[in-house]
Design an enzyme around this catalytic site. Structure first.
Site, PDB file in Angstrom:
ATOM      1  N   PRO A 185       0.846  -1.199   0.000  1.00  0.00           N
ATOM      2  CA  PRO A 185       0.000   0.000   0.000  1.00  0.00           C
ATOM      3  C   PRO A 185       0.879   1.247   0.000  1.00  0.00           C
ATOM      4  O   PRO A 185       1.843   1.326   0.747  1.00  0.00           O
ATOM      5  CB  PRO A 185      -0.772  -0.108   1.323  1.00  0.00           C
ATOM      6  CG  PRO A 185      -0.002  -1.061   2.172  1.00  0.00           C
ATOM      7  CD  PRO A 185       0.798  -1.938   1.262  1.00  0.00           C
ATOM      8  N   MET A 186       0.560   2.199  -0.859  1.00  0.00           N
ATOM      9  CA  MET A 186       1.312   3.460  -0.887  1.00  0.00           C
ATOM     10  C   MET A 186       0.312   4.597  -1.069  1.00  0.00           C
ATOM     11  O   MET A 186      -0.308   4.717  -2.138  1.00  0.00           O
ATOM     12  CB  MET A 186       2.336   3.462  -2.027  1.00  0.00           C
ATOM     13  CG  MET A 186       3.522   2.543  -1.785  1.00  0.00           C
ATOM     14  SD  MET A 186       4.707   2.579  -3.143  1.00  0.00           S
ATOM     15  CE  MET A 186       3.862   1.598  -4.382  1.00  0.00           C
ATOM     16  N   ALA A 187       0.181   5.417  -0.033  1.00  0.00           N
ATOM     17  CA  ALA A 187      -0.744   6.541  -0.111  1.00  0.00           C
ATOM     18  C   ALA A 187      -0.303   7.461  -1.239  1.00  0.00           C
ATOM     19  O   ALA A 187       0.887   7.747  -1.386  1.00  0.00           O
ATOM     20  CB  ALA A 187      -0.747   7.293   1.218  1.00  0.00           C
ATOM     21  N   GLN A 206      -6.796  -0.904   3.618  1.00  0.00           N
ATOM     22  CA  GLN A 206      -5.916  -0.658   4.764  1.00  0.00           C
ATOM     23  C   GLN A 206      -6.466   0.493   5.601  1.00  0.00           C
ATOM     24  O   GLN A 206      -6.805   1.549   5.056  1.00  0.00           O
ATOM     25  CB  GLN A 206      -4.502  -0.317   4.316  1.00  0.00           C
ATOM     26  CG  GLN A 206      -3.567  -0.279   5.519  1.00  0.00           C
ATOM     27  CD  GLN A 206      -2.180   0.231   5.212  1.00  0.00           C
ATOM     28  OE1 GLN A 206      -2.018   1.383   4.835  1.00  0.00           O
ATOM     29  NE2 GLN A 206      -1.192  -0.627   5.380  1.00  0.00           N
ATOM     30  N   CYS A 221       3.544   2.622   8.549  1.00  0.00           N
ATOM     31  CA  CYS A 221       3.769   3.925   7.954  1.00  0.00           C
ATOM     32  C   CYS A 221       4.497   4.832   8.961  1.00  0.00           C
ATOM     33  O   CYS A 221       4.074   4.949  10.109  1.00  0.00           O
ATOM     34  CB  CYS A 221       2.401   4.510   7.596  1.00  0.00           C
ATOM     35  SG  CYS A 221       2.492   6.126   6.936  1.00  0.00           S
ATOM     36  N   GLY A 250      10.569  -4.423   1.469  1.00  0.00           N
ATOM     37  CA  GLY A 250      11.657  -3.445   1.589  1.00  0.00           C
ATOM     38  C   GLY A 250      12.717  -3.627   0.536  1.00  0.00           C
ATOM     39  O   GLY A 250      13.423  -4.644   0.520  1.00  0.00           O
ATOM     40  N   ASP A 251      12.788  -2.648  -0.387  1.00  0.00           N
ATOM     41  CA  ASP A 251      13.862  -2.569  -1.383  1.00  0.00           C
ATOM     42  C   ASP A 251      13.884  -3.734  -2.366  1.00  0.00           C
ATOM     43  O   ASP A 251      14.940  -4.053  -2.915  1.00  0.00           O
ATOM     44  CB  ASP A 251      15.234  -2.476  -0.697  1.00  0.00           C
ATOM     45  CG  ASP A 251      15.364  -1.230   0.178  1.00  0.00           C
ATOM     46  OD1 ASP A 251      14.476  -0.355   0.097  1.00  0.00           O
ATOM     47  OD2 ASP A 251      16.342  -1.147   0.936  1.00  0.00           O
ATOM     48  N   GLY A 295       6.797  -2.269  -3.221  1.00  0.00           N
ATOM     49  CA  GLY A 295       6.213  -0.935  -3.261  1.00  0.00           C
ATOM     50  C   GLY A 295       6.846  -0.091  -4.355  1.00  0.00           C
ATOM     51  O   GLY A 295       6.426  -0.107  -5.518  1.00  0.00           O
ATOM     52  N   ARG A 296       7.931   0.625  -3.985  1.00  0.00           N
ATOM     53  CA  ARG A 296       8.519   1.575  -4.932  1.00  0.00           C
ATOM     54  C   ARG A 296       9.007   0.917  -6.209  1.00  0.00           C
ATOM     55  O   ARG A 296       9.051   1.556  -7.261  1.00  0.00           O
ATOM     56  CB  ARG A 296       9.637   2.349  -4.230  1.00  0.00           C
ATOM     57  CG  ARG A 296       9.090   3.328  -3.186  1.00  0.00           C
ATOM     58  CD  ARG A 296      10.148   3.780  -2.229  1.00  0.00           C
ATOM     59  NE  ARG A 296      10.686   2.664  -1.463  1.00  0.00           N
ATOM     60  CZ  ARG A 296      11.732   2.728  -0.658  1.00  0.00           C
ATOM     61  NH1 ARG A 296      12.360   3.870  -0.515  1.00  0.00           N
ATOM     62  NH2 ARG A 296      12.138   1.667   0.012  1.00  0.00           N
TER      63      ARG A 296
HETATM   64  C1  LIG Z   1       4.786   7.134  -1.343  1.00  0.00           C
HETATM   65  C2  LIG Z   1       4.640   6.058  -0.308  1.00  0.00           C
HETATM   66  C3  LIG Z   1       3.454   5.936   0.391  1.00  0.00           C
HETATM   67  C4  LIG Z   1       3.303   4.937   1.359  1.00  0.00           C
HETATM   68  N1  LIG Z   1       2.098   4.784   1.984  1.00  0.00           N
HETATM   69  C5  LIG Z   1       1.898   3.741   2.827  1.00  0.00           C
HETATM   70  C6  LIG Z   1       0.619   3.490   3.375  1.00  0.00           C
HETATM   71  O1  LIG Z   1      -0.360   4.189   3.125  1.00  0.00           O
HETATM   72  N2  LIG Z   1       0.490   2.421   4.202  1.00  0.00           N
HETATM   73  C7  LIG Z   1       1.556   1.613   4.525  1.00  0.00           C
HETATM   74  O2  LIG Z   1       1.385   0.660   5.286  1.00  0.00           O
HETATM   75  N3  LIG Z   1       2.774   1.831   4.007  1.00  0.00           N
HETATM   76  C8  LIG Z   1       2.970   2.860   3.154  1.00  0.00           C
HETATM   77  N4  LIG Z   1       4.181   3.034   2.560  1.00  0.00           N
HETATM   78  C9  LIG Z   1       5.259   2.058   2.823  1.00  0.00           C
HETATM   79  C10 LIG Z   1       5.260   0.942   1.757  1.00  0.00           C
HETATM   80  O3  LIG Z   1       4.084   0.172   1.817  1.00  0.00           O
HETATM   81  C11 LIG Z   1       6.472   0.013   1.912  1.00  0.00           C
HETATM   82  O4  LIG Z   1       6.420  -0.591   3.183  1.00  0.00           O
HETATM   83  C12 LIG Z   1       7.802   0.747   1.781  1.00  0.00           C
HETATM   84  O5  LIG Z   1       7.803   1.623   0.676  1.00  0.00           O
HETATM   85  C13 LIG Z   1       8.977  -0.246   1.625  1.00  0.00           C
HETATM   86  O6  LIG Z   1       8.788  -1.077   0.511  1.00  0.00           O
HETATM   87  P1  LIG Z   1       9.523  -0.792  -0.910  1.00  0.00           P
HETATM   88  O7  LIG Z   1      10.989  -0.688  -0.632  1.00  0.00           O
HETATM   89  O8  LIG Z   1       9.170  -1.987  -1.754  1.00  0.00           O
HETATM   90  O9  LIG Z   1       8.975   0.490  -1.425  1.00  0.00           O
HETATM   91  C14 LIG Z   1       4.369   4.037   1.633  1.00  0.00           C
HETATM   92  C15 LIG Z   1       5.561   4.182   0.925  1.00  0.00           C
HETATM   93  C16 LIG Z   1       5.722   5.167  -0.041  1.00  0.00           C
HETATM   94  C17 LIG Z   1       7.019   5.258  -0.806  1.00  0.00           C
END
Ligand SMILES: Cc1cc2nc3c(=O)[nH]c(=O)nc-3n(C[C@H](O)[C@H](O)[C@H](O)COP(=O)(O)O)c2cc1C
Length: 336
Positions: free
Chosen positions: A19-21, A73, A103, A204-205, A227-228
């Site tokens: 999830p990414m807001a 979520q 978050c 993560g990453d 995520g990213r």
């Molecule tokens: C722009 C953005 C918004 C995010 N919003 C949420 C969110 O609403 N809820 C949540 O649990 N995590 C949120 N995260 C965290 C991601 O879900 C994830 O745990 C984090 O980016 C690490 O994973 P990644 O390295 O694959 O990006 C957000 C991350 C980013 C970059």
């Protein structure tokens, strides 16, 4: 990989979207599911239902045409409010409720929420039990490895989640204090996975098929959450699924396919947000699509200053049909 089961839902893939807001809106979720993400949770929704009467919250609660299982979520600090928010979302079509304790935002609604809750384990337990008892659908938890490096209580929180009846966990390999700095460390995620019985997603990453496999091997987790790595590259789910299934890397996407994916994504955004906001939201995604492509800054800069859907789409398509193609930017062809 054995498909993960969350309640009665057997996932089509154990590779899921984080999830990414501001990113994982309905358009992006559908796109990632189309490319093979096994789940795609909504952007976090505050548990304070008094704040729901806004276009933003209403949009976040809309799951039209989303494939099952639909995950919503929620974030908050008050067990009763969280339970109420969960119930209302189930009434509106949520099939899994995910609780945000991952978050790092300092506060939500001026109170501890998200990963900040990790410093109050008794409250974590009350929230989780309250939500699990409130809804007939599975409840999952997204959290981090701990409050800070001296207080890596991710395992304690995971145990509380399991004892409270949570049916899956996603663990981001950073503490709350780490925010997004440094590299994710998956050793603690491995430790947590080895001490609970419910399915665990490592997060993560993870930004490539090879890294996905490495993290799965290092952690022994049941699945991974990306995520990213999916920003500007929603087909990463197909790449990772294919690699995990066959050990082979997918052939690069043909330029025509890339163009069609971007175009369909933009059109979905215009229809979800309306023209004005849709163009603005699309700019962000366009930046991500082009981020990894040296040599495309001029096109990207033009695209992110366009004002109307017509202009934005025309600029994109013209460049695909002429500039980018003729210039034969192999890198673009390979990576977009
Ligand atoms: C722009 C953005 C918004 C995010 N919003 C949420 C969110 O609403 N809820 C949540 O649990 N995590 C949120 N995260 C965290 C991601 O879900 C994830 O745990 C984090 O980016 C690490 O994973 P990644 O390295 O694959 O990006 C957000 C991350 C980013 C970059």
């Amino acid at each position: 990989m054995t498909p993960i089961k969350i309640g009665s839902h057997a996932l089509s893939s154990n590779v899921v979207l984080a999830p990414m807001a501001g990113v994982t809106d309905r358009a992006f979720r559908r796109l990632c599911r189309r490319f093979g993400a096994g789940l795609a949770a909504s952007e976090m929704l505050t548990a304070d239902v008094r704040l729901w009467d806004t276009p933003k919250s209403r949009r976040r609660m809309d799951h039209t045409d989303e494939p099952s299982p639909r995950v919503v979520q929620i974030a908050g600090y008050d067990p009763a409010m969280m339970a109420d928010a969960a119930r209302r979302n189930v009434d509106a079509g949520a099939e899994i409720i995910d609780i945000n304790m991952g978050c790092p935002a300092k506060k939500v609604c001026n109170r501890l929420a998200g990963s900040a809750l990790m410093q109050d384990e008794a409250l974590v337990a009350r929230i989780l039990r309250s939500v699990v008892c409130a809804v007939p659908v599975p409840v999952t938890l997204k959290t981090r490895t701990g409050w800070n490096r001296d207080n890596k209580n991710g395992l304690a929180v995971a145990k509380i989640a399991e004892d409270s009846g949570d049916q899956a966990l996603a663990i981001h390999g950073r503490t709350r204090a780490d925010m997004y700095q440094g590299e994710a460390e998956h050793r603690t995620v491995a430790e947590i996975k080895s001490r609970v019985r419910i399915p665990v997603f490592a997060n993560g990453d993870i930004d490539s098929p090879e890294r996905a496999r490495r993290v799965l091997e290092q952690t022994g987790c049941d699945g991974i959450m990306i995520g990213r790595g999916a920003q500007g590259r929603p087909w990463i789910f197909d790449e990772v699924n294919f690699f995990l299934g066959t050990g082979q890397l997918r052939a690069e996407l043909a330029l025509e396919n890339v163009r069609d994916i971007m175009r369909a994504h933009l059109e979905d955004l215009y229809s979800l947000y309306g023209d004005k906001t849709g163009v603005r939201v699309a700019r962000k995604h366009l930046s991500w699509y082009f981020r990894q492509h040296p040599g495309q800054e001029a096109l990207r800069n033009r695209l992110v200053t366009t004002e109307t859907p017509r202009e934005q789409l025309r600029t994109l398509l013209e460049n695909f049909d002429t500039g980018v193609h003729r210039a034969g930017h192999e890198y673009v062809v390979r990576r977009i």
